[in-house]
Motif scaffolding. Sequence first.
Motif, mmCIF file in Angstrom:
data_model
loop_
_atom_site.group_PDB
_atom_site.id
_atom_site.type_symbol
_atom_site.label_atom_id
_atom_site.label_comp_id
_atom_site.label_asym_id
_atom_site.label_seq_id
_atom_site.Cartn_x
_atom_site.Cartn_y
_atom_site.Cartn_z
ATOM 1 N N LEU A 210 2.400 10.144 3.203
ATOM 2 C CA LEU A 210 0.985 9.757 3.203
ATOM 3 C C LEU A 210 0.182 10.583 2.196
ATOM 4 C CD1 LEU A 210 0.323 9.242 7.020
ATOM 5 C CD2 LEU A 210 0.440 7.484 5.255
ATOM 6 N N ASP A 211 0.428 11.897 2.167
ATOM 7 C CA ASP A 211 -0.278 12.758 1.210
ATOM 8 C C ASP A 211 0.052 12.367 -0.224
ATOM 9 O OD1 ASP A 211 -1.484 14.138 3.245
ATOM 10 O OD2 ASP A 211 -0.112 15.868 3.169
ATOM 11 N N SER A 212 1.314 12.072 -0.457
ATOM 12 C CA SER A 212 1.753 11.687 -1.802
ATOM 13 C C SER A 212 1.097 10.375 -2.238
ATOM 14 C CB SER A 212 3.269 11.545 -1.806
ATOM 15 O OG SER A 212 3.719 11.070 -3.032
ATOM 16 N N GLN B 109 -1.574 9.632 -5.317
ATOM 17 C CA GLN B 109 -1.397 8.583 -6.330
ATOM 18 C C GLN B 109 -2.635 7.688 -6.401
ATOM 19 O OE1 GLN B 109 2.483 7.007 -4.907
ATOM 20 N NE2 GLN B 109 3.013 6.957 -7.087
ATOM 21 N N MET B 110 -3.171 7.339 -5.251
ATOM 22 C CA MET B 110 -4.349 6.474 -5.207
ATOM 23 C C MET B 110 -5.556 7.194 -5.803
ATOM 24 S SD MET B 110 -3.921 4.676 -1.498
ATOM 25 C CE MET B 110 -2.441 3.786 -1.066
ATOM 26 N N GLU B 111 -5.662 8.481 -5.549
ATOM 27 C CA GLU B 111 -6.752 9.288 -6.114
ATOM 28 C C GLU B 111 -6.654 9.318 -7.638
ATOM 29 O OE1 GLU B 111 -10.200 10.774 -5.653
ATOM 30 O OE2 GLU B 111 -9.081 10.562 -3.789
ATOM 31 N N ARG C 145 0.910 2.051 -2.438
ATOM 32 C CA ARG C 145 1.165 1.559 -1.070
ATOM 33 C C ARG C 145 2.608 1.088 -0.939
ATOM 34 N NH1 ARG C 145 -1.814 -3.805 0.462
ATOM 35 N NH2 ARG C 145 -0.435 -4.489 -1.182
ATOM 36 N N LYS C 146 3.062 0.319 -1.924
ATOM 37 C CA LYS C 146 4.430 -0.198 -1.884
ATOM 38 C C LYS C 146 5.444 0.948 -1.867
ATOM 39 C CE LYS C 146 7.005 -1.971 -5.273
ATOM 40 N NZ LYS C 146 7.314 -2.685 -6.476
ATOM 41 N N ASP C 147 5.218 1.942 -2.731
ATOM 42 C CA ASP C 147 6.124 3.099 -2.769
ATOM 43 C C ASP C 147 6.142 3.820 -1.427
ATOM 44 O OD1 ASP C 147 6.567 2.468 -5.418
ATOM 45 O OD2 ASP C 147 5.313 4.085 -6.225
ATOM 46 N N ALA C 148 4.969 4.017 -0.830
ATOM 47 C CA ALA C 148 4.876 4.714 0.457
ATOM 48 C C ALA C 148 5.597 3.915 1.548
ATOM 49 C CB ALA C 148 3.416 4.934 0.832
ATOM 50 N N ASN C 149 5.383 2.610 1.578
ATOM 51 C CA ASN C 149 6.036 1.778 2.589
ATOM 52 C C ASN C 149 7.559 1.796 2.430
ATOM 53 O OD1 ASN C 149 3.697 1.097 3.930
ATOM 54 N ND2 ASN C 149 3.413 -0.820 2.822
ATOM 55 N N GLU D 134 -1.239 3.101 8.726
ATOM 56 C CA GLU D 134 -2.034 4.182 8.129
ATOM 57 C C GLU D 134 -2.086 4.050 6.610
ATOM 58 O OE1 GLU D 134 -1.327 8.217 9.481
ATOM 59 O OE2 GLU D 134 -0.620 7.436 11.396
ATOM 60 N N VAL D 135 -0.948 3.698 6.012
ATOM 61 C CA VAL D 135 -0.908 3.494 4.560
ATOM 62 C C VAL D 135 -1.831 2.342 4.174
ATOM 63 C CG1 VAL D 135 0.550 2.771 2.619
ATOM 64 C CG2 VAL D 135 1.403 4.451 4.247
ATOM 65 N N GLN D 136 -1.837 1.276 4.974
ATOM 66 C CA GLN D 136 -2.704 0.130 4.686
ATOM 67 C C GLN D 136 -4.171 0.508 4.798
ATOM 68 O OE1 GLN D 136 -1.776 -2.900 3.444
ATOM 69 N NE2 GLN D 136 -3.978 -3.113 3.160
ATOM 70 N N THR D 137 -4.517 1.328 5.800
ATOM 71 C CA THR D 137 -5.900 1.794 5.962
ATOM 72 C C THR D 137 -6.316 2.609 4.741
ATOM 73 O OG1 THR D 137 -5.610 1.864 8.352
ATOM 74 C CG2 THR D 137 -7.450 3.125 7.447
ATOM 75 N N LEU D 138 -5.412 3.471 4.298
ATOM 76 C CA LEU D 138 -5.667 4.285 3.104
ATOM 77 C C LEU D 138 -5.875 3.389 1.882
ATOM 78 C CD1 LEU D 138 -5.679 7.365 2.604
ATOM 79 C CD2 LEU D 138 -3.280 7.191 1.978
ATOM 80 N N THR D 139 -5.014 2.386 1.759
ATOM 81 C CA THR D 139 -5.107 1.435 0.641
ATOM 82 C C THR D 139 -6.446 0.711 0.667
ATOM 83 O OG1 THR D 139 -2.716 1.118 0.694
ATOM 84 C CG2 THR D 139 -4.009 -0.545 -0.469
ATOM 85 N N ASP D 140 -6.845 0.225 1.836
ATOM 86 C CA ASP D 140 -8.116 -0.494 1.965
ATOM 87 C C ASP D 140 -9.290 0.394 1.557
ATOM 88 O OD1 ASP D 140 -6.706 -2.679 2.866
ATOM 89 O OD2 ASP D 140 -7.134 -2.310 4.992
ATOM 90 N N THR D 141 -9.234 1.666 1.948
ATOM 91 C CA THR D 141 -10.299 2.613 1.604
ATOM 92 C C THR D 141 -10.424 2.762 0.093
ATOM 93 O OG1 THR D 141 -9.888 3.828 3.650
ATOM 94 C CG2 THR D 141 -11.114 4.978 1.931
#
Length: 184
Positions: free
Chosen positions: A9-11, A15-17, A135-139, A158-165
């Motif tokens: 999740l942190d990773s 990446q998203m940041e 998101r794909k990599d995390a999943n 949780e990854v999806q929530t992060l992605t949506d944010t």
Amino acid sequence: MNEEIEFILDSSKEQMEHGIEHLQKEFRNIRAGKASANMLGGVMVDYYGSQTPLSQVANVNTPDGRTITVQPWEKQMIPEIEKGILLANLGFNPMNNGENIIINVPMLTEERRRELSKIAKAAAEHAKVSIRNARKDANNEIKKTDISDDEKKISEAEVQTLTDTYIKKVDELYAVKDVDIMKV
């Protein structure tokens, strides 16, 4: 929560940041009519045989909203700086008065504003793609872990929530930039 899942999740958040930071950098390079020293941020100058950022060989100022002045630290660098500005293909026509370089930033036409808006939209879409890739990599990493299916579903949520944010952040940044571009 599992340490491995926390790391994933942190990773992905990191990446998203990075996607958001890259988008902000792209948006800074899209000029919205007002002169800014950042407009010349990508200009490289041949400084005694090596490519050097303009900011390392000259002072860049904006005395008003329509003008950028470049004052080189060495007068013999004026032709090289002019050449660097032209090679950067920013649509500027530098003029020199022997002391420094003056760039008049033209008003944007309606057509050019629409074009810049499309460029900003494309940059925003590119950022969204990078966020979705994270998101794909995390999943994929979550699926490889040795945890129960329920925990995997919770982690993927949780990854999806992060992605949506982060997708929402991209949309907000684009909305602000689009208003800035279209404002006359």
